[in-house]
Each structure stands twice: as C-alpha cells, then as structure tokens.
Scaffold this motif. Sequence first.
Motif, short mmCIF file in Angstrom:
data_model
loop_
_atom_site.label_atom_id
_atom_site.label_comp_id
_atom_site.label_asym_id
_atom_site.label_seq_id
_atom_site.Cartn_x
_atom_site.Cartn_y
_atom_site.Cartn_z
N GLY A 82 -133.08 -13.13 -42.91
CA GLY A 82 -133.01 -14.43 -42.25
C GLY A 82 -133.72 -15.53 -43.00
O GLY A 82 -133.76 -16.67 -42.53
N THR A 83 -134.28 -15.23 -44.18
CA THR A 83 -134.94 -16.24 -45.01
C THR A 83 -134.18 -16.36 -46.34
O THR A 83 -133.31 -15.55 -46.65
N SER A 84 -134.57 -17.35 -47.13
CA SER A 84 -133.94 -17.52 -48.44
C SER A 84 -134.23 -16.33 -49.36
O SER A 84 -133.48 -16.06 -50.30
N GLY A 85 -135.30 -15.59 -49.08
CA GLY A 85 -135.64 -14.40 -49.88
C GLY A 85 -134.60 -13.31 -49.79
O GLY A 85 -134.48 -12.48 -50.70
N MET A 86 -133.82 -13.30 -48.68
CA MET A 86 -132.81 -12.27 -48.50
C MET A 86 -131.70 -12.38 -49.53
O MET A 86 -130.98 -11.41 -49.80
N ARG A 87 -131.57 -13.54 -50.17
CA ARG A 87 -130.56 -13.70 -51.21
C ARG A 87 -130.83 -12.76 -52.39
O ARG A 87 -129.92 -12.46 -53.17
N TYR A 88 -132.08 -12.35 -52.54
CA TYR A 88 -132.44 -11.50 -53.68
C TYR A 88 -132.23 -10.01 -53.40
O TYR A 88 -132.36 -9.20 -54.31
N SER A 89 -131.92 -9.66 -52.17
CA SER A 89 -131.86 -8.24 -51.81
C SER A 89 -130.78 -7.50 -52.58
O SER A 89 -131.06 -6.55 -53.31
N VAL A 116 -121.83 -17.60 -47.72
CA VAL A 116 -122.94 -16.65 -47.87
C VAL A 116 -122.48 -15.40 -48.63
O VAL A 116 -123.04 -14.32 -48.48
N GLY A 117 -121.42 -15.55 -49.44
CA GLY A 117 -120.90 -14.43 -50.21
C GLY A 117 -121.72 -14.14 -51.45
O GLY A 117 -122.79 -14.72 -51.66
N PRO A 118 -121.24 -13.25 -52.31
CA PRO A 118 -121.97 -12.91 -53.53
C PRO A 118 -122.31 -14.12 -54.39
O PRO A 118 -123.44 -14.25 -54.88
N ALA A 119 -121.34 -15.03 -54.58
CA ALA A 119 -121.60 -16.23 -55.35
C ALA A 119 -122.07 -17.39 -54.47
O ALA A 119 -122.94 -18.17 -54.86
N GLY A 120 -121.52 -17.49 -53.29
CA GLY A 120 -121.84 -18.61 -52.41
C GLY A 120 -123.21 -18.57 -51.80
O GLY A 120 -123.80 -19.61 -51.51
N GLY A 121 -123.75 -17.36 -51.59
CA GLY A 121 -125.07 -17.25 -50.97
C GLY A 121 -126.16 -17.97 -51.72
O GLY A 121 -126.87 -18.78 -51.13
#
Length: 562
Positions: free
Chosen positions: A90-97, A441-446
């Motif tokens: 739920g945070t911007s950090g989740m983009r790195y998961s 919020v896809g692979p590139a869009g996230g």
Amino acid sequence: MVKKINNFSKKITETDDLPASHAMLYAIGIKDTDFKKAQVGIVTNWYEGNPCNIHLDKLGKIVKQSIQNKNKLNVFQITTIGVSDGITMGTSGMRYSLPSRELIADSIETVIHSHHYDGVIAIPGCDKNIPGVMMALLRLNRPSMIIYGGSISSGLYNKKKLDIVSAFEAFGEKNVGNISQEQYKQIIKHSCPGPGSCGGMYTANTMASAMEAIGMTLPYSSSYPATSKNKEIECQHSEQYIYNLLKYNITPKDIVTKNSIENGIKLAISLGGSTNLIIHFLAIAKCANIKLELKDFQYLSSITPVIGNLKPSGKYLMEDIHKYIGGMPVIIKYLINEGILNGNCLTVTGQSLYENVKNLPNINFKNQKIIYSLKNPIKENGHIKILYGNIATKGSVAKISGKEGLYFRGIAKVFNSEEEANTAILKNNIKKGEVIVIRYVGPAGGPGMPEMLKPTSYIMGAGLSKYVALITDGRFSGGSHGFVVGHITPEAYYGGVIALIKNGDFIKIDSENNTITLEVEETEIKKRRQFWSPNKSKIQIGYLYKYMKTVSSASEGCITDQ
C-alpha cells in the motif's frame, strides 16, 4: 565413474598463475588441504527488517556448521536482498517487491559465477525470494538445493487464530465500526508472533510447496515451521545431500523439467495457492528453457481439484498441515497415488518424488477438515482462471474460489492509482454492484506491478466481498480473496483497453467461459483511443526506471533478461 566435484572452483584454486586469488583465500582461512575441495555458497535472503527473513542467517549458520563438521567441502555464506511485502504493502515501496526478484536472481548469479563456486544452498523466506533464487539456480545450473525458511506460527487474540491478513482486514472492520479501536490494536499486536513467512497459502507458502513438488527442496521443507526443531534438523541434513549432488553432478535442469514444473503448479492449485505463481513459474520456466504459456495454467487448473481448506479462501494455515496432516509429503504421496502428480521426477535427494514419500503413512481424512479427499473436493477444478476478452486480449488472471460466485456484471468505478481506490473504499464510496478498476499499476505503469492487498482487504473488512468485483493491471497478494481479476494485459500504460474504461461502463466477468468484457461498442472504444495519451511515468531515475524499460508483460512473467 565418479568425477571430481570441484569443477568450477579448480579454475581458481588449482591454477598457479592466480597468486592474488590464492592470497585472498588464505586471508579468509582456507588452508593448503582445502584448495582441492569443492566450494559451496550458502545464500540467504537474511535481513532484520522482516519476520520472514530475520531468522535466515541462523539457519545458514546451522548449514555451514554441519558442512564444516564433515570437512569435505569449503563453504561460504552469502547474503542477498529481500523486500517485505507486508511492510511495504500500500506504499510506494511496494513497487520494488516484484522487481526485487530480478535483483535476487542477478546478485546470486553474479557472486556464484564470479567466484567459481561449485554448488549452492539457497535459503529464502519471503515470497519473491523463492522464485528469485530458483531463477538464479537455473541460470547457473550447478548442483544446488533450496531450504525454505519456513512459515510463521499463528497469532491468537480473543480465542481466534490470526495471521498477517487478519491485520489488513481489521482496518476495514474498524472503519465500518465492526470492531473497536482497542480490538483493532490487539489484532495488530498479535497477528505475527515471531519469525517465519506469512502462514496461509499465500505466495511464500505457495511457492515453497511448489518447490517441494518440483523436487528442489528436501521432503517436508515447505511445511516445517520456521522456528521448529525440524527446520534445524533439515538444515543439518543438507550437508549430505549437497555433497551427493556434487558427487553425481545432479543440477537444477536435471530436476526442473516440464513434468516437474507441472507437478509444482498442480500442487499449488490443489492447495488454493496464490495467483503470483503464474508470473513466477513463467519466469522460472524461461530460465529452464522450458516452454510454458498462460494456456498451460488454464489447462492444469481445469484438471486439478482444490482440496486445501487453507487461508485466504479457507480456514487453516501451513502449521496445521505440519501438525495435523503429517507434513507436505503426505499430501504429495496422496496426489501421486491418485494420478494428479507425476512421481517419476528426480529430486535433490537423488531419488524420485515417489521414492521420497512411498513409505509414509497415507493421509487420514477423518477428524480433520484441512485437506479434503478428491472424492469430495472443495472445488471440482482449480480456482485459477485465465480470462480473455476485449479488456484483456493478451490474458488476465482471476482467483475464483467459487464462494464469491462464478459470474459478475457491474458498473465500472475507475481509479488511476491504488491510493485513490483505497480512499474511496474507506470513505464508503463504493456501492454494491460496482466493479472497481485500478489501472496504471502494471509492470511498467506501476512501475513494478504492486500487489492490491490493501483494497481487497478493505473490501473484505467492509463486508463487500460478495457484492463488488475488482479488476487491475496490477497483481494480487496471495492473501487477497474475493471476486478479483489481475494481470490484465496489455496494461494501461501501453494503451490497453483497461485505460479506456470510463465510470458507468458495464463490465462482465464470466469465470465459467473464461471471459472479461467491457460492454462498449468497438467503434466507441476506437473513438476513445483517439483521445487517449500515455501517462508520463512516475519514475524517471534509478532501478525502477531501468526495470520499466526492460520488463516484459505479466503474461510473459515480468522478466527482464529478454
């Protein structure tokens, strides 16, 4: 005839023209008698910031000590990265998961290749750890095995068993007034009592179970709890197995075949596993040079009944499989005997999957409701559905347990970010009969294809799970449940039809016919496309920027080594 086992390290240790290399080996304690021994790297995803990973260094030290006690191999501990999904959700950090999976694979490949280690023991915890190390082991293709860090014990509050998803859903319950602030706080405090990966059949346990069925772990590795004596004994016994793998030159590509991959997928489906297994198995198969496509998951799901009454859709946790069933090998034996799994596949024990389990007791279906009989399954076929339609011409992934129904038609409520959707749910702005659309919020869009556990948990907590659906070009946590469809491809960032949906449009999701449809005329869709323009990426620098430039679509496994 048994060959030498230091096939790679000898290029450094037995070469006279590398004096600096030898000097550095002496500096770390290597003795003259050690220079002809094979070298093994013990790779852990240890770090202190996550319960899934906090104990992995301890397990690695047990493995190292066991190997040193036998004095047959040189062994070196290595640490790679991890990302806590639970903390970053739920945070911007989740983009790195999800992108962390690639970093894990790349870093292990880098160290093992550059230092010419002969074999690897990998000890992952959290869910991206497992496919990350598996991808690396396949690329390296040297004698290797995996020891799963194990799952967490359940929490307890007010006589109710808890886990990490209890914490997420508690916020939604508090928001609608079903629980008090104090009850909410106590659920949070008691959900995660110590080390180990999230306890349900979420992504970590899904992938761990699959790795055991594939044959890359020892029997019981997926179901031994993180803090159990059994897990320590497994680590101690790993010495004899890695030595035999080296001795007989058994490599991951000998073990990971099309049949064994299908074993892993079918076991995961039978247990009600996470949809994340799809992007991970697509990536693993590519590293193994094995053809695997979305249609294969649909077929395997269609022939595999769900028999695991496990969270999130069910009631029980991995610890219950250990305590009441007798461990994962008992389930594997049952599925082999019933013709679901192929028992002939080679494993890291040097024996076949069936030979590993044939002498175990048969599963007992009396007095337990954790694992059901195939004669009376929870669901006649798998919960994973691959849906196609004008919204998802390249495919999408649904997790339909059947409890939420098999068909949904509703009015679109569109959000261009997860944050906007979360705010709307918490403000009670979502109505029954709506289809929540979360896009870009896809692979590139996230970028990075973050998980949508927060909104699905808020929906569950608010009691809306039977009345709304959620679709996204992002993905879902293994803890998500409800009427949800993710991995929509093409994603919004590249102008997929999901980018053209407007509030008020009707969307139809039909899991019986495997379709997802925007009920808008093609002429109107074409008209909307003329006025669509791509969003500028939120990220213009750093790792995520590089990731979005190289990552494949969700339907191709979100891989970057193309």
